[in-house]
Design a protein around this motif. Structure first.
Motif, PDB file in Angstrom:
ATOM      1  N   UNK A   1       0.792  -1.282   0.063  1.00  0.00           N
ATOM      2  CA  UNK A   1       0.051   0.015  -0.027  1.00  0.00           C
ATOM      3  C   UNK A   1       0.901   1.262  -0.058  1.00  0.00           C
ATOM      4  N   UNK A   2       2.237   1.249  -0.068  1.00  0.00           N
ATOM      5  CA  UNK A   2       3.000   2.133  -0.125  1.00  0.00           C
ATOM      6  C   UNK A   2       3.008   3.218   0.917  1.00  0.00           C
ATOM      7  N   UNK A   3       2.953   2.457   2.183  1.00  0.00           N
ATOM      8  CA  UNK A   3       3.059   3.414   3.387  1.00  0.00           C
ATOM      9  C   UNK A   3       4.465   3.422   4.081  1.00  0.00           C
ATOM     10  N   UNK A   4       5.513   2.982   3.367  1.00  0.00           N
ATOM     11  CA  UNK A   4       6.933   2.679   3.652  1.00  0.00           C
ATOM     12  C   UNK A   4       7.645   3.754   2.869  1.00  0.00           C
ATOM     13  N   UNK A   5       8.049   4.628   3.722  1.00  0.00           N
ATOM     14  CA  UNK A   5       8.549   6.128   2.988  1.00  0.00           C
ATOM     15  C   UNK A   5       9.961   6.064   3.378  1.00  0.00           C
ATOM     16  N   UNK A   6      10.804   6.776   2.548  1.00  0.00           N
ATOM     17  CA  UNK A   6      12.285   7.053   2.917  1.00  0.00           C
ATOM     18  C   UNK A   6      12.589   8.201   3.057  1.00  0.00           C
ATOM     19  N   UNK A   7      13.152   8.587   4.227  1.00  0.00           N
ATOM     20  CA  UNK A   7      13.654   9.887   4.491  1.00  0.00           C
ATOM     21  C   UNK A   7      15.192  10.079   4.293  1.00  0.00           C
ATOM     22  N   UNK A   8      15.840  11.161   4.166  1.00  0.00           N
ATOM     23  CA  UNK A   8      17.369  11.238   3.609  1.00  0.00           C
ATOM     24  C   UNK A   8      17.856  12.038   4.802  1.00  0.00           C
TER      25      UNK A   8
END
Ligand code: C2E
Ligand code: MG
Ligand code: MG
Ligand code: MG
Length: 281
Positions: A37-44
């Motif tokens: 469901x694309x709830x996994x996000x990537x921060x930098x």
């Protein structure tokens, strides 16, 4: 059923750890769905080069935006994912996102590299390694734009095959970094055996290095040791100017921490690159 049995002792430990068995079990069921469901996000979070005085690299840190529970941090779900075989799909998801994002910012901001955290034990997983190579070779991004930070929450179960995999990644141009140096199970052994380019000193040593005698000795001598071995050194968890100045005086190569920037969503990170961020001399 087998998997449930194997997981049994882990769940018990988990209960002892945080007293929240139900939450852990249901989180794992939901992680698969979250990936879909694309709830996994990537921060930098940037890595700042103290000599070049600019951001030359960044670390991808995974974030789970849960529809009901709100934000779930990686310190909660990465250890669970490792112990329940969800770490491979999760890491591949992050890598896929990272190669896409690197391709985007390279157009405007040149060769700012991106680091992906890889659990040490995943390196012995043949299927995982094949998928990683596939992503790298089809991404259109040179492998030299990537860094793999080897993280270790449990002792490596198969060091020989992990080392072989790292050698292979090195051959195709990926840089290898040892994460959380100083806290693992057998860090000196790994320092000797792993094909490393970079060493990241754990934040627990860095944070008070400018005020604590033991920490300052450990940090300074670790930087010397790493340099003698031909490795770049990153200090993580730099939260204030005095700490930066101490590290700079010790010859540390790169720093990372809230003093430079918190982990940022992609858009904000790219804005920071565009502003040509610098720490005042
Ligand atoms: P790490 O790789 O050592 O990442 C550093 C952690 O320290 C990050 O927490 C970061 O937000 C936090 N941090 C950075 N600067 C500062 C500072 O100045 N002060 C303080 N107090 N904290 C700082 P985060 O994002 O919660 O990640 C925790 C750990 O979860 C990471 O530790 C890493 O081991 C793991 N992790 C995160 N993303 C991934 C991933 O995609 N795959 C794997 N296998 N592990 C991941
Ligand atoms: Mg890391
Ligand atoms: Mg780290
Ligand atoms: Mg750390």
């Amino acid at each position: 059923a087998d998997e449930a049995l194997q997981a049994g002792s882990f769940w018990q430990r988990s209960v002892a750890d945080d007293g929240n068995l139900e939450r852990s079990i249901s989180l794992m069921g939901e992680l698969d769905a979250a990936l879909a469901a694309d709830q996994i996000d990537v921060y930098y979070q940037p890595k700042y080069d103290l000599r070049k005085r600019r951001i030359t690299s960044t670390e991808a840190l995974v974030r789970w935006r849960h529809p009901e529970r709100g934000f779930v941090g990686p310190d909660v779900f990465i250890p669970l994912a490792e112990k329940t075989n969800r770490i491979a799909p999760l890491t591949l998801h992050v890598l896929q996102r990272v190669v896409r994002d690197v391709a985007d910012w390279r157009v405007l901001h040149g060769s700012v590299t991106a680091a992906v955290n890889i659990s040490a034990n995943l390196l012995s997983d043949t299927a995982f390694n094949a998928q990683v190579e596939d992503i790298l070779l089809t991404s259109g991004v040179p492998s030299t734009a990537l860094v793999f930070e080897v993280t270790e929450s449990a002792a490596m179960s198969d060091p020989t095959s992990a080392i072989a995999a790292l050698n292979r990644y090195r051959e195709i141009g990926v840089a290898v970094s040892m994460d959380d140096y100083g806290t693992g199970q057998s860090t000196l052994t790994y320092l000797k055996q792993l094909p490393l380019n970079e060493l990241k000193i754990d934040r627990s040593f860095v944070q008070h290095a400018h005020v604590n005698r033991a920490d300052s000795v450990l940090v300074r001598s670790t930087i010397e040791l790493a340099h003698e071995l031909g490795l770049k050194v990153v200090a993580e968890g730099v939260e204030d100017r005095a700490c930066l100045d101490f590290l700079s005086a010790c010859g540390c190569d790169l720093i990372q921490g809230y003093f430079i920037s918190r982990p940022l969503p992609l858009g904000e990170f790219v804005t920071l690159l565009g502003e040509d961020f610098k720490v005042a001399a």
